[in-house]
Design a protein around this motif. Sequence first.
Motif, PDB file in Angstrom:
ATOM      1  N   ASP A 175       0.955  -1.090   0.031  1.00 32.36           N
ATOM      2  CA  ASP A 175      -0.146  -0.291   0.401  1.00 32.36           C
ATOM      3  C   ASP A 175       0.833   0.663  -0.308  1.00 32.36           C
ATOM      4  OD1 ASP A 175      -2.897   0.004  -0.489  1.00 32.36           O
ATOM      5  OD2 ASP A 175      -3.547  -0.781   1.424  1.00 32.36           O
ATOM      6  N   ALA A 176       2.122   1.458   0.873  1.00 32.27           N
ATOM      7  CA  ALA A 176       2.815   2.487   0.460  1.00 32.27           C
ATOM      8  C   ALA A 176       3.558   3.072  -1.186  1.00 32.27           C
ATOM      9  CB  ALA A 176       4.236   1.794   1.672  1.00 32.27           C
ATOM     10  N   ALA A 177       3.370   1.758  -2.240  1.00 32.64           N
ATOM     11  CA  ALA A 177       3.982   2.113  -3.110  1.00 32.64           C
ATOM     12  C   ALA A 177       3.000   2.697  -4.087  1.00 32.64           C
ATOM     13  CB  ALA A 177       4.212   0.441  -4.004  1.00 32.64           C
ATOM     14  N   GLY A 178       1.091   1.774  -3.428  1.00 36.03           N
ATOM     15  CA  GLY A 178       0.686   3.010  -3.830  1.00 36.03           C
ATOM     16  C   GLY A 178       0.196   4.246  -3.617  1.00 36.03           C
ATOM     17  N   THR A 179       0.313   4.905  -2.649  1.00 34.12           N
ATOM     18  CA  THR A 179       0.801   6.265  -2.164  1.00 34.12           C
ATOM     19  C   THR A 179       1.870   7.456  -3.104  1.00 34.12           C
ATOM     20  OG1 THR A 179       2.952   6.554  -0.983  1.00 34.12           O
ATOM     21  CG2 THR A 179       0.378   5.566  -0.226  1.00 34.12           C
ATOM     22  N   VAL A 180       2.065   6.492  -3.522  1.00 30.22           N
ATOM     23  CA  VAL A 180       3.559   6.721  -5.126  1.00 30.22           C
ATOM     24  C   VAL A 180       4.504   8.019  -3.766  1.00 30.22           C
ATOM     25  CG1 VAL A 180       2.608   6.447  -7.367  1.00 30.22           C
ATOM     26  CG2 VAL A 180       1.750   8.224  -6.494  1.00 30.22           C
ATOM     27  N   MET A 181       4.627   7.845  -3.562  1.00 28.93           N
ATOM     28  CA  MET A 181       5.359   8.350  -2.411  1.00 28.93           C
ATOM     29  C   MET A 181       7.332   7.584  -1.893  1.00 28.93           C
ATOM     30  SD  MET A 181       3.905  10.845   0.246  1.00 28.93           S
ATOM     31  CE  MET A 181       1.750  10.254   0.681  1.00 28.93           C
ATOM     32  N   LEU A 182       6.737   6.694  -2.448  1.00 29.06           N
ATOM     33  CA  LEU A 182       7.642   5.554  -1.361  1.00 29.06           C
ATOM     34  C   LEU A 182       9.160   5.511  -2.438  1.00 29.06           C
ATOM     35  CD1 LEU A 182       8.360   3.520   0.717  1.00 29.06           C
ATOM     36  CD2 LEU A 182       8.219   1.700  -1.267  1.00 29.06           C
ATOM     37  N   ASP A 183       9.652   5.052  -2.287  1.00 27.68           N
ATOM     38  CA  ASP A 183      11.781   4.962  -3.593  1.00 27.68           C
ATOM     39  C   ASP A 183      11.489   4.040  -3.170  1.00 27.68           C
ATOM     40  OD1 ASP A 183      14.127   5.565  -4.613  1.00 27.68           O
ATOM     41  OD2 ASP A 183      14.855   6.769  -3.293  1.00 27.68           O
ATOM     42  N   GLU A 184      11.528   3.172  -4.642  1.00 25.42           N
ATOM     43  CA  GLU A 184      11.814   1.924  -4.668  1.00 25.42           C
ATOM     44  C   GLU A 184      13.202   1.574  -4.655  1.00 25.42           C
ATOM     45  OE1 GLU A 184       9.774  -0.407  -4.793  1.00 25.42           O
ATOM     46  OE2 GLU A 184       7.678   0.447  -5.150  1.00 25.42           O
ATOM     47  N   SER A 185      14.030   2.391  -4.764  1.00 24.29           N
ATOM     48  CA  SER A 185      15.393   1.420  -5.232  1.00 24.29           C
ATOM     49  C   SER A 185      16.452   1.137  -3.566  1.00 24.29           C
ATOM     50  CB  SER A 185      15.971   3.360  -5.593  1.00 24.29           C
ATOM     51  OG  SER A 185      16.347   4.331  -4.941  1.00 24.29           O
ATOM     52  N   GLN A 279       3.623   3.372 -17.701  1.00 28.31           N
ATOM     53  CA  GLN A 279       2.388   2.932 -17.831  1.00 28.31           C
ATOM     54  C   GLN A 279       1.295   1.876 -17.802  1.00 28.31           C
ATOM     55  OE1 GLN A 279       4.519   1.719 -22.364  1.00 28.31           O
ATOM     56  NE2 GLN A 279       2.331   3.112 -23.415  1.00 28.31           N
ATOM     57  N   LEU A 280       2.505   0.941 -17.314  1.00 30.40           N
ATOM     58  CA  LEU A 280       1.239   0.016 -15.815  1.00 30.40           C
ATOM     59  C   LEU A 280       1.990   0.663 -14.669  1.00 30.40           C
ATOM     60  CD1 LEU A 280       2.123  -3.210 -17.675  1.00 30.40           C
ATOM     61  CD2 LEU A 280      -0.347  -2.264 -16.999  1.00 30.40           C
ATOM     62  N   HIS A 281       0.921  -0.280 -13.917  1.00 35.53           N
ATOM     63  CA  HIS A 281       2.353   0.242 -12.053  1.00 35.53           C
ATOM     64  C   HIS A 281       2.666  -0.599 -11.969  1.00 35.53           C
ATOM     65  CE1 HIS A 281      -1.674   2.640 -12.676  1.00 35.53           C
ATOM     66  NE2 HIS A 281      -2.384   2.153 -11.865  1.00 35.53           N
ATOM     67  N   TYR A 282       3.780  -0.006 -10.350  1.00 37.21           N
ATOM     68  CA  TYR A 282       4.594  -1.367 -10.434  1.00 37.21           C
ATOM     69  C   TYR A 282       4.637  -0.938  -9.241  1.00 37.21           C
ATOM     70  CZ  TYR A 282       9.451  -4.151 -10.120  1.00 37.21           C
ATOM     71  OH  TYR A 282      10.663  -4.351 -10.030  1.00 37.21           O
ATOM     72  N   PHE A 283       4.488  -1.824  -7.960  1.00 36.09           N
ATOM     73  CA  PHE A 283       4.349  -2.007  -7.060  1.00 36.09           C
ATOM     74  C   PHE A 283       4.854  -3.018  -6.105  1.00 36.09           C
ATOM     75  CE2 PHE A 283      -0.302  -0.213  -7.417  1.00 36.09           C
ATOM     76  CZ  PHE A 283       0.277   0.934  -8.071  1.00 36.09           C
ATOM     77  N   ASP A 284       5.100  -2.335  -4.881  1.00 38.42           N
ATOM     78  CA  ASP A 284       5.230  -3.843  -4.067  1.00 38.42           C
ATOM     79  C   ASP A 284       4.886  -4.592  -3.798  1.00 38.42           C
ATOM     80  OD1 ASP A 284       8.705  -2.940  -1.909  1.00 38.42           O
ATOM     81  OD2 ASP A 284       7.412  -0.896  -3.370  1.00 38.42           O
TER      82      ASP A 284
END
Length: 498
Positions: A175-185, A279-284
């Motif tokens: 859910d954190a990834a879906g906030t678009v405030m998470l640094d995926e690296s 183009q597509l969502h990429y989430f944890d």
Amino acid sequence: MATVIGVDLGTSAVKVLLVAQSGETLATASADYPLAQPQPGYSEQNPEDWIRGVKTALQKLHQQPDVDFSQVAGLSFSGQMHGLVLLSAAMRPLRPAILWNDTRTTAEVEQIKQKMGDDFIAITRNRALEGFTLPKLLWVQKHEPENFAAAKVFLLPKDYVRYRMTGQLGLDYSDAAGTVMLDESTRQWSTTILQTFGIPASMCPPLVEATACVGTLIADFAAAVGLPQTVKVFAGGADNACGAVGAGVLNADQLMVSIGTSGVVSTFEPDPTTTYHGQLHYFDHVVPGQHYSMGVTLAAGHSLNWFKHTFAADEDFTSLVASAATSKPGANGLLFTPYLVGERTPYADAKIRGSFIGIDSRQTRADFVRAVLEGITFSFRDLLGLYQASGRQFASAITIGGGAQSPLWLQIQADILNLKIVSLATNQGPGLGAAMIAAVGLGWFADFKACAANFVQVAATYEPDPTAVRNYDQYYQLYHQVYGATASLTAGLLAAEE
């Protein structure tokens, strides 16, 4: 016999499942709650309605014959994604929750694009869209500065419910990834994003894995629903990640098609360096350390619900969908685009609206029903096409949700997507995934694949019919042109209404 409970906090209702260690679903219960739309494009809920709903559903579950709550060892959650719950210093909601399907934030999305451009996608692996949490925070910051200033922390819907059940704050990575405030690296809140938009880091909750035990039930909640206070509560995850796990989609050659209010096509991502450039969502994932990707059509089941309530209010869904069998592939020359509330993937257009194209006097209601089913499925083919363009190939698609209830619709999916479609014996999707999180968290299984071997059972498969595939290929090429032909028209109609 030890059991776990999965709590699936949806947009219109909460559903709870009692599942045995063997994987058998022993009982289910649900409770509805209202949705508020105070202005066009707004979608809100009172977080206290979720608490009442969860308590009611668990009480209903407890009251069923042969349900023994003394054997419940663990509980976890699946939750509607992206919704913003702002809590005060007293840890109570400052305003109604702004939900995933709220589209008031177009200006804030543009603000994010202008300030960060492609850097935003590089950090989050996603582009900013109206449904995500960050634009909602920025909207509150601009339009309700007193609420923003008073906010101690934000949560997503299921995390607020879990806080009220345990007294512990936290937000899982999916859910954190879906906030678009998470640094995926770094798998941490992005200091760049927070500083760029003036969001205090203290407003972001602690991050936890979906399978992490966050505590046990507080005494008052346990007593209210009849559960032992010793029940271990696990963080849980985003509904689409839980739905994928609950469908057993844990390999790169599997696709999940989920038809709820919205529609989702998703898959497991084995390579952490994968990027779809937004183009597509990429989430944890709820699978620790893993990722999944997905595309979303906003009004999948919602389109069928709208059609039923508008034109067949007194007919049940089963007979309405079955009536489409008297039509044929292509609905006798009728196309439907399911853009009733705008679209997310592949167009990211809040102003597009749906269309029936090709209406003539020879068509019957059955043709319109079939056109709705086909139009929803054509929108999934749009999403499948994005994966195929990136080189992905799939052996099968597992369908969950409303689209998995109808053999006719399952065959339509096989023919339009040209994939083997698999339906499951238990069509619980996200709720089952939540139960599986608890089962893995308790250590009953070494990992989710071992758990799925017990919990996920195939009911039937549907193979593409070559003749229907060829017919649908022609109709899809026409369907794919409708967005470009109608986007400016529907935007003009919306402007005329203002």
